[in-house]
Scaffold this motif. Sequence first.
Motif, PDB file in Angstrom:
ATOM      1  N   ARG A   1      26.847  41.333  48.662  1.00 13.21           N
ATOM      2  CA  ARG A   1      27.374  41.133  47.316  1.00 13.21           C
ATOM      3  C   ARG A   1      27.539  42.494  46.618  1.00 13.21           C
ATOM      4  O   ARG A   1      27.194  43.542  47.155  1.00 13.21           O
ATOM      5  CB  ARG A   1      26.422  40.243  46.511  1.00 13.21           C
ATOM      6  CG  ARG A   1      26.174  38.873  47.147  1.00 13.21           C
ATOM      7  CD  ARG A   1      27.437  38.049  47.189  1.00 13.21           C
ATOM      8  NE  ARG A   1      27.168  36.668  47.593  1.00 13.21           N
ATOM      9  CZ  ARG A   1      28.112  35.770  47.845  1.00 13.21           C
ATOM     10  NH1 ARG A   1      29.376  36.118  47.734  1.00 13.21           N
ATOM     11  NH2 ARG A   1      27.802  34.539  48.204  1.00 13.21           N
ATOM     12  N   VAL A   2      28.013  42.425  45.381  1.00 12.49           N
ATOM     13  CA  VAL A   2      28.285  43.646  44.619  1.00 12.49           C
ATOM     14  C   VAL A   2      27.042  44.528  44.514  1.00 12.49           C
ATOM     15  O   VAL A   2      27.101  45.741  44.726  1.00 12.49           O
ATOM     16  CB  VAL A   2      28.812  43.297  43.208  1.00 12.49           C
ATOM     17  CG1 VAL A   2      28.932  44.564  42.346  1.00 12.49           C
ATOM     18  CG2 VAL A   2      30.160  42.603  43.312  1.00 12.49           C
ATOM     19  N   ASP A   3      25.902  43.909  44.205  1.00 14.30           N
ATOM     20  CA  ASP A   3      24.668  44.680  44.018  1.00 14.30           C
ATOM     21  C   ASP A   3      24.272  45.432  45.277  1.00 14.30           C
ATOM     22  O   ASP A   3      23.613  46.464  45.216  1.00 14.30           O
ATOM     23  CB  ASP A   3      23.521  43.752  43.614  1.00 14.30           C
ATOM     24  CG  ASP A   3      23.687  43.186  42.217  1.00 14.30           C
ATOM     25  OD1 ASP A   3      24.636  43.605  41.531  1.00 14.30           O
ATOM     26  OD2 ASP A   3      22.886  42.320  41.810  1.00 14.30           O
ATOM     27  N   GLU A   4      24.668  44.906  46.426  1.00 18.87           N
ATOM     28  CA  GLU A   4      24.293  45.521  47.701  1.00 18.87           C
ATOM     29  C   GLU A   4      25.337  46.512  48.196  1.00 18.87           C
ATOM     30  O   GLU A   4      25.001  47.521  48.815  1.00 18.87           O
ATOM     31  CB  GLU A   4      24.099  44.423  48.759  1.00 18.87           C
ATOM     32  CG  GLU A   4      23.011  43.418  48.405  1.00 18.87           C
ATOM     33  CD  GLU A   4      23.116  42.125  49.190  1.00 18.87           C
ATOM     34  OE1 GLU A   4      22.102  41.718  49.778  1.00 18.87           O
ATOM     35  OE2 GLU A   4      24.195  41.515  49.218  1.00 18.87           O
ATOM     36  N   PHE A   5      26.614  46.222  47.940  1.00 16.37           N
ATOM     37  CA  PHE A   5      27.675  47.003  48.577  1.00 16.37           C
ATOM     38  C   PHE A   5      27.750  48.449  48.094  1.00 16.37           C
ATOM     39  O   PHE A   5      28.145  49.346  48.842  1.00 16.37           O
ATOM     40  CB  PHE A   5      29.046  46.323  48.396  1.00 16.37           C
ATOM     41  CG  PHE A   5      30.109  46.930  49.270  1.00 16.37           C
ATOM     42  CD1 PHE A   5      30.237  46.529  50.594  1.00 16.37           C
ATOM     43  CD2 PHE A   5      30.945  47.927  48.792  1.00 16.37           C
ATOM     44  CE1 PHE A   5      31.185  47.110  51.422  1.00 16.37           C
ATOM     45  CE2 PHE A   5      31.898  48.511  49.604  1.00 16.37           C
ATOM     46  CZ  PHE A   5      32.022  48.088  50.933  1.00 16.37           C
ATOM     47  N   GLY A   6      27.363  48.688  46.848  1.00 20.09           N
ATOM     48  CA  GLY A   6      27.427  50.049  46.322  1.00 20.09           C
ATOM     49  C   GLY A   6      26.689  51.050  47.186  1.00 20.09           C
ATOM     50  O   GLY A   6      27.095  52.224  47.292  1.00 20.09           O
ATOM     51  N   HIS A   7      25.604  50.616  47.837  1.00 26.89           N
ATOM     52  CA  HIS A   7      24.826  51.510  48.700  1.00 26.89           C
ATOM     53  C   HIS A   7      25.666  52.035  49.851  1.00 26.89           C
ATOM     54  O   HIS A   7      25.477  53.166  50.307  1.00 26.89           O
ATOM     55  CB  HIS A   7      23.607  50.751  49.238  1.00 26.89           C
ATOM     56  CG  HIS A   7      22.726  51.555  50.142  1.00 26.89           C
ATOM     57  ND1 HIS A   7      22.019  52.663  49.705  1.00 26.89           N
ATOM     58  CD2 HIS A   7      22.441  51.436  51.469  1.00 26.89           C
ATOM     59  CE1 HIS A   7      21.324  53.173  50.722  1.00 26.89           C
ATOM     60  NE2 HIS A   7      21.577  52.444  51.793  1.00 26.89           N
TER      61      HIS A   7
ATOM     62  N   ASP B   1      39.503  38.524  50.627  1.00 28.88           N
ATOM     63  CA  ASP B   1      38.496  37.707  49.949  1.00 28.88           C
ATOM     64  C   ASP B   1      37.277  38.517  49.530  1.00 28.88           C
ATOM     65  O   ASP B   1      36.441  38.030  48.767  1.00 28.88           O
ATOM     66  CB  ASP B   1      38.079  36.528  50.826  1.00 28.88           C
ATOM     67  CG  ASP B   1      37.512  36.946  52.181  1.00 28.88           C
ATOM     68  OD1 ASP B   1      37.827  38.056  52.631  1.00 28.88           O
ATOM     69  OD2 ASP B   1      36.768  36.159  52.786  1.00 28.88           O
ATOM     70  N   LEU B   2      37.161  39.748  50.035  1.00 31.34           N
ATOM     71  CA  LEU B   2      36.022  40.600  49.691  1.00 31.34           C
ATOM     72  C   LEU B   2      36.412  41.802  48.829  1.00 31.34           C
ATOM     73  O   LEU B   2      35.556  42.580  48.429  1.00 31.34           O
ATOM     74  CB  LEU B   2      35.341  41.104  50.976  1.00 31.34           C
ATOM     75  CG  LEU B   2      34.798  40.028  51.911  1.00 31.34           C
ATOM     76  CD1 LEU B   2      34.289  40.647  53.205  1.00 31.34           C
ATOM     77  CD2 LEU B   2      33.684  39.240  51.229  1.00 31.34           C
TER      78      LEU B   2
ATOM     79  N   ALA C   1      35.721  46.502  44.798  1.00 32.68           N
ATOM     80  CA  ALA C   1      36.217  47.103  43.560  1.00 32.68           C
ATOM     81  C   ALA C   1      35.131  47.148  42.493  1.00 32.68           C
ATOM     82  O   ALA C   1      34.969  48.157  41.793  1.00 32.68           O
ATOM     83  CB  ALA C   1      37.433  46.334  43.055  1.00 32.68           C
ATOM     84  N   ALA C   2      34.367  46.064  42.355  1.00 29.85           N
ATOM     85  CA  ALA C   2      33.304  46.022  41.344  1.00 29.85           C
ATOM     86  C   ALA C   2      32.188  47.008  41.677  1.00 29.85           C
ATOM     87  O   ALA C   2      31.672  47.702  40.790  1.00 29.85           O
ATOM     88  CB  ALA C   2      32.754  44.608  41.233  1.00 29.85           C
TER      89      ALA C   2
ATOM     90  N   GLU D   1      23.829  34.478  44.416  1.00 32.38           N
ATOM     91  CA  GLU D   1      24.840  35.279  43.718  1.00 32.38           C
ATOM     92  C   GLU D   1      24.642  36.777  43.924  1.00 32.38           C
ATOM     93  O   GLU D   1      25.559  37.555  43.712  1.00 32.38           O
ATOM     94  CB  GLU D   1      24.808  34.974  42.221  1.00 32.38           C
ATOM     95  CG  GLU D   1      25.245  33.570  41.872  1.00 32.38           C
ATOM     96  CD  GLU D   1      25.182  33.321  40.370  1.00 32.38           C
ATOM     97  OE1 GLU D   1      24.913  34.282  39.613  1.00 32.38           O
ATOM     98  OE2 GLU D   1      25.399  32.167  39.957  1.00 32.38           O
ATOM     99  N   HIS D   2      23.441  37.181  44.321  1.00 33.35           N
ATOM    100  CA  HIS D   2      23.121  38.604  44.344  1.00 33.35           C
ATOM    101  C   HIS D   2      22.792  39.174  45.712  1.00 33.35           C
ATOM    102  O   HIS D   2      22.531  40.368  45.830  1.00 33.35           O
ATOM    103  CB  HIS D   2      21.953  38.881  43.389  1.00 33.35           C
ATOM    104  CG  HIS D   2      22.314  38.701  41.945  1.00 33.35           C
ATOM    105  ND1 HIS D   2      22.331  37.474  41.337  1.00 33.35           N
ATOM    106  CD2 HIS D   2      22.698  39.598  41.005  1.00 33.35           C
ATOM    107  CE1 HIS D   2      22.687  37.615  40.062  1.00 33.35           C
ATOM    108  NE2 HIS D   2      22.917  38.883  39.839  1.00 33.35           N
TER     109      HIS D   2
END
Length: 560
Positions: free
Chosen positions: A104-110, A125-126, A131-132, A521-522
């Motif tokens: 999810r967004v919280d994880e992908f930034g890493h 779909d991802l 982007a976020a 969600e996270h």
Amino acid sequence: MARSHWPRRLPRELEIPATSLWFNLEVAARRHPDKTATLYCGAALSYAELERQALALAGWLQAQGVQAGDRVALFMQNCPQFLVAFYAINRANAVAVPVNPMNRVDEFGHYIRDPETKVVICSADLAAIVAAANEALPAEQRLRALLVTSYADALPPDGIPSELGLPEAMRQWLLAEPALPAGAQHWVDALAAGQRPGPHTAQADDLALLPYTSGTTGLPKGCMHSNRTLMANACGGAQWGMASAESVGLAVVPMFHITGMLYGVLGPVYQCMTLVIMPRWDRELAGQLISRYRVTHWTCIPTMIIDLFGSPNYKRFDLSSLFYLSGGGAAMPQAVAERLQQEFGLTFAEGYGLTETAAPSHANPPERAKLQCLGMPIFGVDSRVIDPVTLAEMPVGEVGEIVTHGPMVFKGYWRQPEATAAAFIEIEGKRFFRTGDLGRMDEEGYFFITDRLKRMINASGYKVWPSEVELLLYKNPAIQEACIIASRDDYRGETVKAVVVLRAEARGTTTAEDIIAWSREHMAAYKVPRIVEFVDALPKSGAGKVLWRVLQEREGQALP
């Protein structure tokens, strides 16, 4: 070490090609230009076309400023585009960073920040997740480009053949065309741009792949694999599994995972196989595809076999073409293995490996496989069982930590010299990787796993690291403290359980279902706690450290 049952057909060590992985595709496209490389929902892609698309994409990547050694992330489910993108990245002399599409967004930034990723190639779909995550980073850490493909880009122009029996939900998902985030570029346009890459300069020992693995503490760590470490198992798999250009493989293990990477991206191209790609697991579809395309080689996880046997239609499937069935990630139940033998004459050859060993370091020879067994060390591998404290080698049959030396062992953790130093020891002048797994070796040289030193939960082959889930749970405003442990599960083997202390204001109003819904969600679905237990306090040491072992032992005692 006892090697009395090493297959006579196999050499003890391999002459590993001193080339890049790109060269394997180049050779395949020259030898078998018209041969089908991938079959995907009825669409065939030849080796010549696979090479053509990869060259075009490599040129596009370099036009975005991607240089030798730069990192490019892959974030999608299994599809032909994954192969095209991987080989394009290698042709551009860059490094592929495969990322679990369940993140999810919280994880992908890493996965942007830690490897300093320059470009992400993802499915439509991802794209919003990428982007976020990118937008949340400081400007200097953001991506140069986001390239997006729709799964429909690789589907047959006349539509998915109805006789394949794709589930309707899967069909709709594959045909969906989500809106692209602002600034994203489309796959079709990148290929159509006709840009040609510069010279291919990547050497055997240059970094080629940076898959991430979670540790017992902190965030996931990148495992540095070179062309050479990956090549060791790409060419070794052909000999061990008796694969050739005449073979047909089924790619259903996710390609972002090191096992799916080896058996769905690297090995088949080296072997010039035809690869039947499944976008997601579905037991009815798997049975149909094996039957229709006469699949000979299938590497999977045991839960897939269990699920296939659970189908009311499984006896109608024609599995007679299957020649080599292998896998790992969880032990194959004896009853299921016996059914495979009795009903289909198939031996499930279990193997063992880690992200750090580019998938297998051990495997069972199909002609003499043992159940619930890791197998024997494969080509050029020296594995020992040592006392994890004294590091002294243990006698045959005694339990200790499995340590491994071999040509497929990674170079170290990305920019983590301390973690790298802790992961290796020297024995008799050789560098051995400490797996963190407890096991034993029998008198015939076969290895068996008994437990884990590391705090890992194995849910249907997915590795869940409690500390990572805990870090995410602490973002929940209702949670004061959390400890993640394993709970036994009849289907998944193990499942994730959260022992939670709620904040005072959340007590009496927050339910277990609330925590589970928030988690969905996270975090990736396989990490989501399936069980939540509320407690007033977590057991702690005098230093204030949570005593997770106490909770784990208590969980084991509570189960029947």
